[in-house]
Scaffold this active site. Structure first.
Site, PDB file in Angstrom:
ATOM      1  N   PRO A  53     -42.548 -51.891  18.750  1.00 39.56           N
ATOM      2  CA  PRO A  53     -42.713 -52.645  19.982  1.00 39.56           C
ATOM      3  C   PRO A  53     -42.497 -54.134  19.840  1.00 39.56           C
ATOM      4  O   PRO A  53     -43.014 -54.762  18.936  1.00 39.56           O
ATOM      5  CB  PRO A  53     -44.166 -52.379  20.350  1.00 39.56           C
ATOM      6  CG  PRO A  53     -44.823 -51.993  19.077  1.00 39.56           C
ATOM      7  CD  PRO A  53     -43.807 -51.850  18.016  1.00 39.56           C
ATOM      8  N   GLU A  54     -41.765 -54.680  20.773  1.00 33.53           N
ATOM      9  CA  GLU A  54     -41.777 -56.117  21.002  1.00 33.53           C
ATOM     10  C   GLU A  54     -42.549 -56.317  22.301  1.00 33.53           C
ATOM     11  O   GLU A  54     -43.118 -55.378  22.838  1.00 33.53           O
ATOM     12  CB  GLU A  54     -40.350 -56.662  21.084  1.00 33.53           C
ATOM     13  CG  GLU A  54     -39.596 -56.455  19.770  1.00 33.53           C
ATOM     14  CD  GLU A  54     -38.264 -57.152  19.727  1.00 33.53           C
ATOM     15  OE1 GLU A  54     -38.164 -58.249  20.284  1.00 33.53           O
ATOM     16  OE2 GLU A  54     -37.332 -56.596  19.149  1.00 33.53           O
TER      17      GLU A  54
END
Length: 270
Positions: free
Chosen positions: A2-3
């Site tokens: 995840p960003e």
DNA sequence: CTAAGGACCTGTCGGC
DNA sequence: TGCCGACAGGTCCTTA
């Protein structure tokens, strides 16, 4: 995995299932994440009601009256809402069981994620040193120019530094620099203020668009609602080394910066 | 202070 | 088919 867009998609997906719910039980099958899950965490949260599910950078904050659980997904973490009693898999390390009959399950094969505690009125050291939110007014060209002043490191490494600005990971750093026409290897201190203004704007734009699309699904990322993200179709450079530039047709190059894969167009990015 | 590299951990993929 | 190295969405910590 995840960003910022994927974390925000996860937060938005799970929040409706958590808001207002009473925590029945916290089950920690594997406490050895990036940092150990605090041994007393279950006792702190069991029986408490969830007041809000918030986000700061890539941390998801699950708030109760006495404080917040800090959840970080690391490289490979994800969260799902499941019915109580669903059989756990090998990498399903934590379940937050709710009175609704559902639970929040944390899955994280590489265990670079974290589950920590922040007492009400205090700020965890990991949050205290974070830079501004990229989508806030505090992050703009002036701010970015101040951060870049006198810095010799590559601009890509700088925008990925969470002490400068939170939430910009490897995918969106590559994309924002392409959209801004800036060579990712360029020394941060040797970029004009005007171009840094453009870069700040493209960072906001690419993150906002990715959030609107539910994030980028590379392998098996799904938001808390189980749907994949659709931003992958809009990636211009990330994962496309050797392919033609969408803008000029040149073959995209790949280099390593700070041990991270960096893809750019040598013709469009200067 | 800055910059660069190692560390943490598992899974997957390409090459031989 | 099997083994081995390289690589993967993060980021703190140590070293120079």
């Amino acid at each position: 995995m995840p960003e910022l867009p994927e974390v925000e998609t996860s937060r938005a997906g799970i929040a409706p299932h958590l808001d207002g719910q009473r925590i029945r039980r916290l089950v920690v099958r594997q406490p050895r994440l990036r940092w150990p899950v605090p041994a007393e965490l279950a006792a702190r949260v069991e029986g408490e009601r969830i007041l809000a599910v918030e986000r700061r950078g890539k941390y998801i904050l699950i708030r109760i009256a006495t404080g917040s659980m800090l959840l970080h997904l690391g490289m490979s973490g994800s969260v799902r809402i499941l019915p109580l009693g669903a059989a756990p898999g090998k990498h399903d390390h934590v379940d937050l069981e709710l009175d609704s009959g559902k639970m929040l399950r944390l899955t994280d094969p590489r265990r670079f994620g974290a589950l920590l505690w922040q007492a009400q009125g205090e700020q965890h050291a990991l949050l205290a040193s974070l830079g501004p939110e990229p989508l806030s007014d505090a992050f703009d060209g002036d701010y970015l120019a101040r951060c870049c002043q006198g810095r010799r490191s590559a601009i890509k490494s700088l925008i990925m530094d969470s002490h400068v600005v939170v939430g910009v990971g490897n995918i969106y750093a590559n994309e924002a620099l392409f959209l801004a026409g800036i060579d990712p290897r360029r020394a941060a201190g040797r970029i004009s203020k005007a171009r840094l203004g453009t870069l700040a704007a493209t960072i906001k734009d690419v993150l906002a668009r990715a959030i609107a699309q539910g994030g980028t699904t590379l392998r098996d990322f799904v938001g808390g609602d189980g749907k994949p993200g659709y931003f992958k179709q809009q990636l211009h450079v990330y994962g496309r080394a050797g392919e033609p530039c969408d803008s000029c047709g040149s073959i995209l190059k790949e280099v390593r910066l700070g041990q991270r894969s960096t893809v750019y167009c040598a013709a469009c990015q200067r």
